[in-house]
Design a protein around this motif. Sequence first.
Motif, PDB file in Angstrom:
ATOM      1  N   ASP A 222       0.821  -1.206   0.000  1.00  0.00           N
ATOM      2  CA  ASP A 222       0.000   0.000   0.000  1.00  0.00           C
ATOM      3  C   ASP A 222       0.862   1.266   0.000  1.00  0.00           C
ATOM      4  OD1 ASP A 222       0.713  -1.123   2.501  1.00  0.00           O
ATOM      5  OD2 ASP A 222      -0.493   0.400   3.524  1.00  0.00           O
ATOM      6  N   ARG A 223       2.131   1.125   0.425  1.00  0.00           N
ATOM      7  CA  ARG A 223       2.996   2.303   0.465  1.00  0.00           C
ATOM      8  C   ARG A 223       3.964   2.345  -0.702  1.00  0.00           C
ATOM      9  NH1 ARG A 223       4.695   1.904   6.841  1.00  0.00           N
ATOM     10  NH2 ARG A 223       2.622   2.290   7.708  1.00  0.00           N
ATOM     11  N   PHE A 224       3.655   1.589  -1.759  1.00  0.00           N
ATOM     12  CA  PHE A 224       4.594   1.446  -2.868  1.00  0.00           C
ATOM     13  C   PHE A 224       4.987   2.801  -3.457  1.00  0.00           C
ATOM     14  CE2 PHE A 224       5.331   0.487  -7.459  1.00  0.00           C
ATOM     15  CZ  PHE A 224       6.515  -0.190  -7.283  1.00  0.00           C
ATOM     16  N   LEU A 225       4.016   3.714  -3.557  1.00  0.00           N
ATOM     17  CA  LEU A 225       4.297   4.986  -4.218  1.00  0.00           C
ATOM     18  C   LEU A 225       5.174   5.911  -3.377  1.00  0.00           C
ATOM     19  CD1 LEU A 225       0.965   5.709  -6.072  1.00  0.00           C
ATOM     20  CD2 LEU A 225       3.145   4.951  -7.000  1.00  0.00           C
ATOM     21  N   PHE A 226       5.393   5.544  -2.102  1.00  0.00           N
ATOM     22  CA  PHE A 226       6.311   6.330  -1.263  1.00  0.00           C
ATOM     23  C   PHE A 226       7.670   6.466  -1.932  1.00  0.00           C
ATOM     24  CE2 PHE A 226       4.553   5.894   3.338  1.00  0.00           C
ATOM     25  CZ  PHE A 226       3.343   6.379   2.906  1.00  0.00           C
TER      26      PHE A 226
ATOM     27  N   TRP B 296      17.087   4.285  -7.813  1.00  0.00           N
ATOM     28  CA  TRP B 296      17.667   4.282  -9.172  1.00  0.00           C
ATOM     29  C   TRP B 296      16.921   3.267 -10.011  1.00  0.00           C
ATOM     30  CZ3 TRP B 296      23.316   3.035  -7.319  1.00  0.00           C
ATOM     31  CH2 TRP B 296      23.732   4.011  -6.413  1.00  0.00           C
ATOM     32  N   ASP B 297      16.658   2.131  -9.393  1.00  0.00           N
ATOM     33  CA  ASP B 297      16.010   1.047 -10.086  1.00  0.00           C
ATOM     34  C   ASP B 297      14.604   1.449 -10.514  1.00  0.00           C
ATOM     35  OD1 ASP B 297      16.156  -1.616 -10.948  1.00  0.00           O
ATOM     36  OD2 ASP B 297      14.721  -2.120  -9.395  1.00  0.00           O
ATOM     37  N   ALA B 298      13.870   2.069  -9.583  1.00  0.00           N
ATOM     38  CA  ALA B 298      12.509   2.498  -9.910  1.00  0.00           C
ATOM     39  C   ALA B 298      12.552   3.454 -11.088  1.00  0.00           C
ATOM     40  CB  ALA B 298      11.866   3.160  -8.695  1.00  0.00           C
ATOM     41  N   VAL B 299      13.502   4.390 -11.073  1.00  0.00           N
ATOM     42  CA  VAL B 299      13.591   5.374 -12.151  1.00  0.00           C
ATOM     43  C   VAL B 299      13.974   4.686 -13.463  1.00  0.00           C
ATOM     44  CG1 VAL B 299      14.868   7.371 -12.981  1.00  0.00           C
ATOM     45  CG2 VAL B 299      14.121   7.276 -10.604  1.00  0.00           C
TER      46      VAL B 299
ATOM     47  N   CYS C  58      17.838   2.656   1.875  1.00  0.00           N
ATOM     48  CA  CYS C  58      16.392   2.810   2.067  1.00  0.00           C
ATOM     49  C   CYS C  58      15.822   3.711   0.979  1.00  0.00           C
ATOM     50  CB  CYS C  58      16.078   3.396   3.442  1.00  0.00           C
ATOM     51  SG  CYS C  58      14.316   3.588   3.693  1.00  0.00           S
ATOM     52  N   PRO C  59      14.861   3.220   0.184  1.00  0.00           N
ATOM     53  CA  PRO C  59      14.367   4.040  -0.916  1.00  0.00           C
ATOM     54  C   PRO C  59      13.399   5.137  -0.481  1.00  0.00           C
ATOM     55  CG  PRO C  59      13.268   1.929  -0.915  1.00  0.00           C
ATOM     56  CD  PRO C  59      14.272   1.872   0.181  1.00  0.00           C
TER      57      PRO C  59
ATOM     58  N   ARG D   4       6.632   5.059   7.666  1.00  0.00           N
ATOM     59  CA  ARG D   4       7.183   5.337   6.356  1.00  0.00           C
ATOM     60  C   ARG D   4       7.637   4.058   5.649  1.00  0.00           C
ATOM     61  NH1 ARG D   4      10.060   9.722   4.312  1.00  0.00           N
ATOM     62  NH2 ARG D   4       8.564  11.059   5.334  1.00  0.00           N
ATOM     63  N   CYS D   5       8.087   3.077   6.447  1.00  0.00           N
ATOM     64  CA  CYS D   5       8.727   1.879   5.908  1.00  0.00           C
ATOM     65  C   CYS D   5       7.785   1.146   4.945  1.00  0.00           C
ATOM     66  CB  CYS D   5       9.107   0.953   7.050  1.00  0.00           C
ATOM     67  SG  CYS D   5       9.817  -0.603   6.530  1.00  0.00           S
ATOM     68  N   ILE D   6       8.318   0.765   3.756  1.00  0.00           N
ATOM     69  CA  ILE D   6       7.496   0.016   2.789  1.00  0.00           C
ATOM     70  C   ILE D   6       7.755  -1.485   2.866  1.00  0.00           C
ATOM     71  CG2 ILE D   6       7.335   1.958   1.192  1.00  0.00           C
ATOM     72  CD1 ILE D   6       9.392   0.470  -0.583  1.00  0.00           C
ATOM     73  N   GLY D   7       8.673  -1.884   3.750  1.00  0.00           N
ATOM     74  CA  GLY D   7       8.916  -3.319   3.942  1.00  0.00           C
ATOM     75  C   GLY D   7       9.655  -3.994   2.811  1.00  0.00           C
ATOM     76  N   CYS D   8      10.532  -3.259   2.119  1.00  0.00           N
ATOM     77  CA  CYS D   8      11.275  -3.884   1.021  1.00  0.00           C
ATOM     78  C   CYS D   8      12.437  -4.729   1.544  1.00  0.00           C
ATOM     79  CB  CYS D   8      11.801  -2.837   0.041  1.00  0.00           C
ATOM     80  SG  CYS D   8      13.096  -1.775   0.686  1.00  0.00           S
ATOM     81  N   ARG D   9      12.832  -4.514   2.792  1.00  0.00           N
ATOM     82  CA  ARG D   9      13.882  -5.295   3.465  1.00  0.00           C
ATOM     83  C   ARG D   9      15.255  -5.123   2.842  1.00  0.00           C
ATOM     84  NH1 ARG D   9       9.879  -8.279   2.386  1.00  0.00           N
ATOM     85  NH2 ARG D   9      10.923  -9.833   1.109  1.00  0.00           N
ATOM     86  N   PHE D  10      15.459  -4.024   2.127  1.00  0.00           N
ATOM     87  CA  PHE D  10      16.788  -3.757   1.610  1.00  0.00           C
ATOM     88  C   PHE D  10      17.745  -3.458   2.767  1.00  0.00           C
ATOM     89  CE2 PHE D  10      18.834  -1.471  -2.300  1.00  0.00           C
ATOM     90  CZ  PHE D  10      19.937  -2.297  -2.174  1.00  0.00           C
ATOM     91  N   CYS D  11      17.241  -2.752   3.806  1.00  0.00           N
ATOM     92  CA  CYS D  11      18.110  -2.409   4.931  1.00  0.00           C
ATOM     93  C   CYS D  11      18.519  -3.656   5.699  1.00  0.00           C
ATOM     94  CB  CYS D  11      17.423  -1.410   5.850  1.00  0.00           C
ATOM     95  SG  CYS D  11      15.823  -1.950   6.454  1.00  0.00           S
TER      96      CYS D  11
END
Lengths: 525, 245
Positions: free
Chosen positions: A122-126, A139-142, B89-90, B108-115
């Motif tokens: 749900d927070r993807f667009l952040f 960078w990847d998203a861009v 963190c993106p 804020r965290c989107i849970g991508c787990r990169f960190c």
Amino acid sequence: MLKVEAQDRETLMEPLFRAGSGFYALALLLLAVIGWGGFVYLRQITDGLGVTGMQRPAYWGVYMVNFVFFIGISHAGTLISAILRVTQAEWRRPITRIAEAITVVALIVGTLQILFDIGRPDRFLFVFVYGRLQSPLLWDAVSVTTYFLGSLTYFYLPLIPDMALLRDNLPTSAPPWRLQLYRLLALGWRGNRTQWLRLERVIAAMAVIIIPIAVSVHTIISWILATTVQPGWHSTVFGPYFVVGAIFSGIGALFIAMTIMRSVFHLEAYITEKQYRYLSYLLTTMTVIWFYFTYTEHLILAAGQQEAEFPVLASKLWGRYAPGFWFMVGLMVIAFWVLVLPGLSPERWRRVRVFQPRFALASAVSAAIAVTLAFLPQAQPVTAGTGMVSGRTVLLMVAIVFAIGTGISVLPWLKRHIVASTVIASVCVVVGMWLERWTIIVPTMTHPRLIAWAGYKPTSTEWALTVASFALFAFLFLILFKLFPPVSVWEIAEGRVVDEAQAQLEVPLPESSTPVRRGWGIARR
Amino acid sequence: MPRWAMVIDLDKCVACQGCSIACRQENNTPAVGPDQAAMGRALRWNDVVPLPLNAEEVSEISGEHATATVRYLTRPCMHCDNPPCIKVCPVQATYVDEEGLVRQDYNRCIGCRFCTVACPYGVRYFNWEEPPWSPELARHINPDYVSENGSLEGPAVRPKGVVEKCTFCIHRLQKARQQAETEGREFRAEDYRPACVETCTAQARFFGDMEDPNSTVSYLARSTRAFRILEEVGTHPKVIYLREG
């Protein structure tokens, strides 16, 4: 009214308006798989990522592997078609459309993997709202977004004249929405000189622009891994390694896709052996470069003997992840064999009894039996006469001998069947490249520096979403080529004009038809 | 501006895991249950691990009977000066504040787990499922939380799908500042101590301001016994260990 040749109309355009029961059955099957995937994904959202096999330290798993894999596949298209366009390779004409479609579809499916993977979709667009410039994920998203928009444009531009052709040559049985769709997409194309000049210029420009974008995309994906300090990932070679792997798997996917399209749409007159032969040269080259990079990457880790890195390498070479690693290497060896050796085998081998498919089959079955025996649980380890060699080693050696026998005796058959041999090689390459992404991501994830090592086993949720992703890929492809011709009609027509003009050219004969043989620098007649 | 740092004297540490328990109570880290813990999904902001962590033979005891030794390492977040986690963190959900604390914003965290992947210390944890709170445990939830401009940090109960980590009990820093203000006096570095430091049975943990050359942590960090974990990866941790012996 734009005209189209009868042959093109019959094979390229009319099938778009026919849909047999096979089409509906396949579409329903794919939709069912996708629906199951959707259900599993909803369950993952409500229950959390705990339904996957991921844990600490394997924070990333199959979703990340799929992400890298699909974005890799996407390099088939646009990059290859752009390079072939820029270099004016005439034989590109019948395959560019399929190649570009792979790119568009693979990018959609690849980006979905990120949605599967993150804990808060749900927070993807952040990422775009609060993006941090330093993060490789931004960078990847861009770059992926740029690549997607770029390749969509690049897919669409050569489609415009075809849309106009379809608009003007619509069968009477076609539903009215088709006419509206093609009229809309044709953008008022009338095929006058100004329009052609503009179109050619834009396509040429896009072909050049798309190449650096494509290279950047997979480089940045490799940087997601390489910019961390994790053992096995922190490597400068990752950028080019990933780009090469991407193009490699992309060509493999292109072979598979174009063979399917060729047999479904009966495009034998368009996609000829020439396309297979030339493209297989490209695939062979990429195989060699891939071996070079893989060897470099692992040799440097082995030679460094770093405390944190070596366990990762060991787990790949003889540890937990060895089956996947060696299966990958085996597949790539098969691909290389199938691509290169038939061309080297002498024509007279065809007359030799043993070099026949049925002997190859028998030999392959023997090899399979030997492998099965080797990995069957044994009550007591069987040892050969020396006492040093275990039964398993002997059986594996027997299996290798049989496998080589299969490979040799099948050579004349492969030589005669270029389509089959390139498809065999491509399937090996595509499966091998999926395994390559796996053996890059998972062993490092499970061997961190300061967390107890653990295994990673994907659950049914992850497999279901993987299968659904492939089904989605196939489904989008299916729909795309029910709407648009599988081969660029105007480019084929243009190719015919070029061929005709070339046929009328008078090529001057060389001055001397007998080669001049030189010995010690002196010409001898 | 203070720079908060921790010193852990391994010679004094008895590996009682009191720090881990105190942290759990203070920061509302949920107990995930034995099956999830066996899968490696337990959340331990402070963890006591045997050394070496991944020896060939997994044994905590090394050496013969007369010379047998057991080594443990207690490990909070290192609060690095150059943290690899914040750079990847993106969405800027994790960042270093001006006092050197590595912060984590659950909103804020989107849970991508990169960190979690980038951290070489493995101190970051992910909420794989909705954190389970049994009614008995839920009665003892610490009500403290930290919130600035819509962020949610500190011991606040986490939603599923976000990353969390040791905060050096940042809510205690806020409370200490507020208390000093109400009492009408200057805030002193001694007012702020994380729960693990306060509870440490052997008094092996020290906490304070690294900028102040006269503070205990500055003094101990200059010791010849002082070292940092994984100094070679260039993270400049602010948790300093004192070698045994």
